[in-house]
Motif scaffolding. Structure first.
Motif, PDB file in Angstrom:
ATOM      1  N   PRO A  20       0.817  -1.218   0.000  1.00 50.87           N
ATOM      2  CA  PRO A  20       0.000   0.000   0.000  1.00 50.87           C
ATOM      3  C   PRO A  20       0.848   1.263   0.000  1.00 50.87           C
ATOM      4  O   PRO A  20       2.009   1.249   0.401  1.00 50.87           O
ATOM      5  N   GLN A  21       0.232   2.369  -0.447  1.00 50.02           N
ATOM      6  CA  GLN A  21       0.848   3.694  -0.353  1.00 50.02           C
ATOM      7  C   GLN A  21       1.007   4.068   1.114  1.00 50.02           C
ATOM      8  O   GLN A  21       0.330   3.530   1.980  1.00 50.02           O
ATOM      9  N   GLU A  22       1.875   5.023   1.363  1.00 52.30           N
ATOM     10  CA  GLU A  22       2.021   5.527   2.719  1.00 52.30           C
ATOM     11  C   GLU A  22       0.694   6.153   3.160  1.00 52.30           C
ATOM     12  O   GLU A  22       0.102   6.954   2.439  1.00 52.30           O
ATOM     13  N   THR A  23       0.223   5.780   4.350  1.00 52.95           N
ATOM     14  CA  THR A  23      -1.051   6.316   4.842  1.00 52.95           C
ATOM     15  C   THR A  23      -0.821   7.670   5.506  1.00 52.95           C
ATOM     16  O   THR A  23       0.302   8.022   5.859  1.00 52.95           O
ATOM     17  N   ALA A  24      -1.932   8.402   5.689  1.00 50.37           N
ATOM     18  CA  ALA A  24      -1.850   9.705   6.358  1.00 50.37           C
ATOM     19  C   ALA A  24      -1.356   9.524   7.794  1.00 50.37           C
ATOM     20  O   ALA A  24      -0.587  10.335   8.309  1.00 50.37           O
ATOM     21  N   THR A  25      -1.786   8.439   8.421  1.00 45.97           N
ATOM     22  CA  THR A  25      -1.348   8.143   9.795  1.00 45.97           C
ATOM     23  C   THR A  25       0.175   8.081   9.869  1.00 45.97           C
ATOM     24  O   THR A  25       0.787   8.684  10.745  1.00 45.97           O
ATOM     25  N   THR A  26       0.752   7.351   8.923  1.00 45.93           N
ATOM     26  CA  THR A  26       2.212   7.214   8.917  1.00 45.93           C
ATOM     27  C   THR A  26       2.871   8.557   8.626  1.00 45.93           C
ATOM     28  O   THR A  26       3.838   8.942   9.270  1.00 45.93           O
ATOM     29  N   GLU A  47      -3.758  -4.617   4.076  1.00 46.94           N
ATOM     30  CA  GLU A  47      -4.928  -5.485   4.024  1.00 46.94           C
ATOM     31  C   GLU A  47      -4.734  -6.589   3.003  1.00 46.94           C
ATOM     32  O   GLU A  47      -4.243  -6.336   1.906  1.00 46.94           O
ATOM     33  N   ASN A  48      -5.124  -7.799   3.403  1.00 33.31           N
ATOM     34  CA  ASN A  48      -5.050  -8.915   2.469  1.00 33.31           C
ATOM     35  C   ASN A  48      -3.620  -9.069   1.927  1.00 33.31           C
ATOM     36  O   ASN A  48      -3.411  -9.414   0.769  1.00 33.31           O
ATOM     37  N   GLY A  49      -2.645  -8.807   2.782  1.00 30.03           N
ATOM     38  CA  GLY A  49      -1.261  -8.725   2.322  1.00 30.03           C
ATOM     39  C   GLY A  49      -0.604 -10.059   2.055  1.00 30.03           C
ATOM     40  O   GLY A  49       0.318 -10.165   1.248  1.00 30.03           O
ATOM     41  N   LEU A  50      -1.062 -11.088   2.757  1.00 36.28           N
ATOM     42  CA  LEU A  50      -0.413 -12.389   2.574  1.00 36.28           C
ATOM     43  C   LEU A  50      -1.445 -13.493   2.754  1.00 36.28           C
ATOM     44  O   LEU A  50      -1.954 -13.694   3.843  1.00 36.28           O
ATOM     45  N   MET A  51      -1.756 -14.156   1.669  1.00 39.16           N
ATOM     46  CA  MET A  51      -2.694 -15.271   1.689  1.00 39.16           C
ATOM     47  C   MET A  51      -3.993 -14.918   2.429  1.00 39.16           C
ATOM     48  O   MET A  51      -4.442 -15.637   3.317  1.00 39.16           O
ATOM     49  N   GLY A  52      -4.530 -13.760   2.073  1.00 42.05           N
ATOM     50  CA  GLY A  52      -5.824 -13.361   2.611  1.00 42.05           C
ATOM     51  C   GLY A  52      -5.773 -12.751   3.999  1.00 42.05           C
ATOM     52  O   GLY A  52      -6.797 -12.337   4.529  1.00 42.05           O
ATOM     53  N   LYS A  53      -4.596 -12.704   4.597  1.00 39.84           N
ATOM     54  CA  LYS A  53      -4.494 -12.138   5.953  1.00 39.84           C
ATOM     55  C   LYS A  53      -3.962 -10.713   5.904  1.00 39.84           C
ATOM     56  O   LYS A  53      -3.208 -10.350   5.013  1.00 39.84           O
ATOM     57  N   ASP A  54      -4.370  -9.936   6.914  1.00 38.89           N
ATOM     58  CA  ASP A  54      -3.810  -8.597   7.069  1.00 38.89           C
ATOM     59  C   ASP A  54      -2.464  -8.692   7.777  1.00 38.89           C
ATOM     60  O   ASP A  54      -2.352  -9.388   8.794  1.00 38.89           O
ATOM     61  N   ILE A  55      -1.488  -8.013   7.238  1.00 39.00           N
ATOM     62  CA  ILE A  55      -0.143  -8.032   7.833  1.00 39.00           C
ATOM     63  C   ILE A  55       0.397  -6.600   7.873  1.00 39.00           C
ATOM     64  O   ILE A  55      -0.268  -5.674   7.447  1.00 39.00           O
ATOM     65  N   ALA A  56       1.619  -6.468   8.379  1.00 37.23           N
ATOM     66  CA  ALA A  56       2.269  -5.154   8.349  1.00 37.23           C
ATOM     67  C   ALA A  56       2.978  -5.006   7.018  1.00 37.23           C
ATOM     68  O   ALA A  56       3.580  -5.955   6.516  1.00 37.23           O
ATOM     69  N   ARG A  57       2.885  -3.807   6.436  1.00 35.11           N
ATOM     70  CA  ARG A  57       3.757  -3.538   5.295  1.00 35.11           C
ATOM     71  C   ARG A  57       5.165  -3.307   5.871  1.00 35.11           C
ATOM     72  O   ARG A  57       5.299  -2.846   7.000  1.00 35.11           O
ATOM     73  N   PRO A  58       6.215  -3.634   5.139  1.00 34.83           N
ATOM     74  CA  PRO A  58       7.553  -3.450   5.690  1.00 34.83           C
ATOM     75  C   PRO A  58       7.848  -1.960   5.890  1.00 34.83           C
ATOM     76  O   PRO A  58       7.525  -1.143   5.026  1.00 34.83           O
TER      77      PRO A  58
END
Lengths: 151, 107
Positions: A107-113, B56-67
């Motif tokens: 995802p793009q950087e969010t406003a929160t970040t 959202e939906n980042g890995l096999m349908g699960k929500d994860i942290a983006r790096p």
């Protein structure tokens, strides 16, 4: 490998066809070794040059074998080597798709970040079961590394 | 980052990793990679959301942290951050050391 087989194979395409066995496995090794090994080291991870070389050699073998099989005109040969080549190309394609497309899908950087001036308080469970809080690090610099997980 | 651990120590810097995996899975990663810093578990994405990093939906349908990598100063303010455009490519430890080194020499 190539060097030892080459002199005889000019007279005997059958021998050269044995190279075919290295094509697909090399492509597979080239793809899988990235995830199992080379991704652990930044120098082979950020740009997967070693894997691309392996896959390239594998594809060349598969392609050469197919070309020779067609010249020999033996029934079944070119079909079989065509299948090997197709499978090799498929796996190579998937790998390229992952490296040059899928891994950019974040995802793009969010406003929160963007607007985050200070770290929110947190209390999380560490790998050893202990609880780690933001305030534990007051007076020291802290590097927070968020990552995708599911290794 | 582990490879430059002593440089980080000299700079009075701690490191933590954060992901959605349970502590048991993180314990395996710590053991496998021989890490001397903790990995924290954020299964409900509470902290990940507080930083705006939910994928959202980042890995096999699960929500994860983006790096993402943040450097917090001694008062917990955001000193620097890196949100990679490609999750295979991460910030180099040397870059982090440079940032903290520069901040240290200023203060």
């Amino acid at each position: 490998m190539l060097m030892t087989v080459a002199p005889e194979s000019s007279e005997n395409p059958q021998r050269k066809l044995r190279l075919a066995w290295f094509g697909l496995p090399l492509v597979l090794v080239g793809c899988l070794s990235y995830f199992l090994f080379f991704a652990l080291f930044p120098i082979t991870r950020d740009f997967p040059w070693l894997n691309l070389i392996l896959i390239g050699i594998g594809l060349t073998f598969a392609w050469r074998s197919f070309a020779i099989a067609r010249e020999t005109q033996r029934r079944g040969h070119s079909v079989w080597h065509g299948l090997l080549l197709t499978a090799s190309a498929l796996f190579a394609g998937l790998f390229l798709f992952y490296v040059f497309y899928i891994s950019y899908q974040i995802p793009q950087e969010t406003a929160t970040t963007k607007n985050l001036a200070a770290s929110p308080e947190f209390a999380l469970t560490a790998h050893d079961g202990s609880t780690v809080r933001l305030e534990d690090f007051r007076g020291r610099y802290l590097i927070l590394s968020f990552y995708r997980g599911h290794w | 980052m582990q490879s430059r651990y002593h440089d980080f120590q000299t700079l009075k810097t701690d490191i933590v990793g954060i992901c959605v995996d349970p502590p048991e899975a993180n314990a395996k990663v710590v053991a496998k990679l021989d890490l001397t810093y903790p990995i924290l578990s954020d299964p409900d994405l509470k902290v990940i959301d507080a930083f705006g990093l939910r994928h959202e939906n980042g890995l096999m349908g699960k929500d994860i942290a983006r790096p993402a990598v943040f450097i917090l100063d001694k008062e917990g303010r955001v000193l620097w951050k890196d949100l990679t455009a490609n999750y295979r490519v991460r910030v180099k430890p040397g870059t982090l050391i440079d940032v903290i080194g520069a901040a240290t020499s200023k203060s």
